[in-house]
Design an enzyme around this catalytic site. Structure first.
Site, PDB file in Angstrom:
ATOM      1  N   ASP A  77      43.374  54.935  63.568  1.00 22.21           N
ATOM      2  CA  ASP A  77      42.207  54.722  62.734  1.00 22.21           C
ATOM      3  C   ASP A  77      42.577  55.205  61.319  1.00 22.21           C
ATOM      4  OD1 ASP A  77      39.392  54.386  62.037  1.00 22.21           O
ATOM      5  OD2 ASP A  77      39.287  56.567  62.111  1.00 22.21           O
ATOM      6  N   ASP A 107      39.883  56.134  58.199  1.00 18.09           N
ATOM      7  CA  ASP A 107      38.979  57.143  57.640  1.00 18.09           C
ATOM      8  C   ASP A 107      38.733  58.265  58.642  1.00 18.09           C
ATOM      9  OD1 ASP A 107      37.731  55.719  55.041  1.00 18.09           O
ATOM     10  OD2 ASP A 107      37.942  54.226  56.637  1.00 18.09           O
ATOM     11  N   ASP A 129      39.306  59.468  65.474  1.00 17.92           N
ATOM     12  CA  ASP A 129      38.505  60.682  65.312  1.00 17.92           C
ATOM     13  C   ASP A 129      37.080  60.510  65.804  1.00 17.92           C
ATOM     14  OD1 ASP A 129      36.700  60.744  62.283  1.00 17.92           O
ATOM     15  OD2 ASP A 129      37.770  58.986  63.010  1.00 17.92           O
TER      16      ASP A 129
END
Length: 221
Positions: A11, A13, A172
């Protein structure tokens, strides 16, 4: 003998790059255009993960609600502002570059799957000097038709773009874990990202506190 997956996807961001201040500035620009109060960065980053429109919708809900026409107008304002200010304060997390180097040295092919629009993903990676490291870069709009995480299709497309093989994914958020597991691959979570609470309850196959733990964790999968 332990071995690494042949492909590791990430991922963006809150996983590879701390974009919190630039995203918050864009959201607050849109809120200001609507005469709304601004929100602190710590509040806005809890809204990240489902794409810019969903992030803005949550911010508008938190400041008085919205109607669809207003969301459309403010979404355009947010995107225009972000395009012009995409890498003012964004920076990779500690240890990211070293971890990517270590994986590349071991022959691992790297990919990106993010819900950020591809037209923002590529310039951001370029300004950070990271774009050349990834064999496949899949944004939230790359596949069209709203095909973004938690759908597994972007991750499957990333794996194909990286040449196929045994893969793992690092993120995250619950979007990342759900998409990876739906694609049939293990998911690791970075604790220092945008999920501030409940990281250990996301159902990931492992959690890293720092990127110097990544290679060893991948070997144990």
């Amino acid at each position: 003998m332990t071995s690494l997956p042949s492909i590791v996807g990430f991922d963006l961001d809150g996983t590879l790059v701390d974009t919190s201040r630039d995203l918050a500035a864009a959201v607050n620009h849109a809120l200001g255009a609507a005469g709304r109060p601004t929100l602190p960065v710590a509040r806005i980053i809890t809204m990240v993960g489902g794409g810019a429109r969903r992030m803005l919708a949550q911010a508008l809900d938190a400041t008085g609600g919205y109607d669809p026409d207003e969301l459309d107008r403010l979404h355009d304002a947010l995107l225009d502002y972000y395009a012009a200010n995409i890498c003012v304060d964004s920076t990779s997390y500690p240890g990211v570059v070293e971890a990517l180097d270590a994986l590349a040295e071991r022959g691992v092919t790297l990919g990106i799957v993010t819900n950020k629009l591809e037209r923002f993903t590529r310039p951001l990676l370029g300004q950070l000097g990271l774009a050349h490291r990834f064999a496949a870069i899949i944004g939230g709009d790359t596949l069209g038709n709203g095909m973004a995480k938690p759908s597994p299709e972007p991750i499957r497309t990333m794996i194909e773009g990286c040449g196929g093989g045994r893969a793992a994914f690092v993120g995250d958020s619950i979007y990342d874990v759900s998409a990876a597991h739906a694609a049939g691959i293990p998911a690791l979570v970075y604790r220092g990202g945008f999920t501030l609470e409940g990281v250990d309850r996301l159902g990931a196959d492992g959690v890293i506190d720092h990127y110097d733990q990544l290679v060893a964790m991948l070997e144990r999968l």
